[in-house]
Design a protein around this motif. Structure first.
Motif, PDB file in Angstrom:
ATOM      1  N   HIS A  52       4.592  -0.113  -0.186  1.00  0.00           N
ATOM      2  CA  HIS A  52       5.336  -0.927   0.773  1.00  0.00           C
ATOM      3  C   HIS A  52       4.379  -1.823   1.544  1.00  0.00           C
ATOM      4  O   HIS A  52       3.170  -1.577   1.568  1.00  0.00           O
ATOM      5  N   HIS A 100       0.852  -1.191   0.000  1.00  0.00           N
ATOM      6  CA  HIS A 100       0.000   0.000   0.000  1.00  0.00           C
ATOM      7  C   HIS A 100       0.885   1.237   0.000  1.00  0.00           C
ATOM      8  O   HIS A 100       2.084   1.164   0.247  1.00  0.00           O
ATOM      9  N   ASP A 103       1.124   5.129   1.773  1.00  0.00           N
ATOM     10  CA  ASP A 103       0.574   5.955   2.858  1.00  0.00           C
ATOM     11  C   ASP A 103       0.125   7.264   2.216  1.00  0.00           C
ATOM     12  O   ASP A 103       0.963   8.129   1.936  1.00  0.00           O
ATOM     13  N   ARG A 148       3.790  10.181  11.763  1.00  0.00           N
ATOM     14  CA  ARG A 148       3.387  10.922  10.550  1.00  0.00           C
ATOM     15  C   ARG A 148       2.903  12.329  10.898  1.00  0.00           C
ATOM     16  O   ARG A 148       2.280  12.535  11.916  1.00  0.00           O
TER      17      ARG A 148
HETATM   18 FE   FE2 Z   1       2.386   2.138   5.402  1.00  0.00          FE
END
Ligand code: FE2
Ligand code: SIN
Length: 200
Positions: A173, A117, A119, A197
């Motif tokens: 990733h 996926h 991010d 994040r």
């Molecule tokens: Fe991720």
């Protein structure tokens, strides 16, 4: 296994000493006492094998309504603050002028994995994602910025820190598998991965 060649991917092998890993684990125990690990359901209706919690202003979650960041847990309570031991890693290594707004906590029990996926639920790709691995080792797979790009894999072990900035920030990733039972850091075994994040 090879080391990754995508630009902006940095791995700090053995960044956390065994003592620092224990301190982090204990800080995380206090977090999950206030924000339990939960198995979310994807928008498509599949139960995720990875159990998740979070600290900070936002937690990332998913249900039938979609993937998103939320300022509250599914039961309506706010997420606990990000422990200082975790903030210190960001401050030392992220190279970002911003503070992290989410520390996502992923727990991989035996057999858990995470599909490839990107991010991309954050407002911009300008800030790196910093990841910390604790407990059992895992095979981390990383491709390029489009799903069809070739992938490479690297072993992430307890105490390793990864920074994904630049091109790596937008790269696909995932976690192929964990090597269950190799580490005794976590009470019930398995692996914890933290990702820090900037969300807004
Ligand atoms: Fe991720
Ligand atoms: C993630 O991409 O959210 C987790 C990566 C990892 O577990 O190392």
């Amino acid at each position: 296994m090879q080391s990754l060649t995508i630009k902006g991917f940095r791995i700090l092998k053995g960044y956390l000493s065994p003592e620092a890993q224990i301190r982090l684990r204990d800080d995380l125990r206090a977090v999950v006492a206030q924000a339990p690990l939960r198995h979310y359901t994807t928008p498509g209706g599949r139960r995720m094998s990875v159990a998740m919690s979070a600290a900070g202003r936002f937690g990332w979650m998913t249900d039938r309504q979609g993937y998103r960041y939320s300022e509250t847990q599914p039961d309506g309570t706010p997420w606990p603050p990000i422990p200082d031991s975790i903030m210190a890693i960001w401050q030392a290594e992220a190279g970002s002028g911003r503070e992290p707004e989410c520390c996502l906590i992923n727990h991989y029990a035996e057999g858990a994995r995470m599909g490839l996926h990107q991010d991309n639920d954050e407002a911009s790709f300008d800030h790196p994602v910093l990841s910390v691995s604790l407990g059992d080792p895992a095979t981390f797979r990383m491709g390029g910025t489009s799903r069809a790009d070739p992938t490479q894999s690297v072993l992430l072990e307890s105490g390793d820190v990864v920074i994904m900035g630049g091109d790596a920030r937008r790269a696909y990733h995932g976690i192929d598998r964990i090597r269950f039972g190799r580490s005794d850091l976590l009470l019930h075994g398995g692996r914890i991965n933290l990702t820090l994040r900037v969300v807004t």
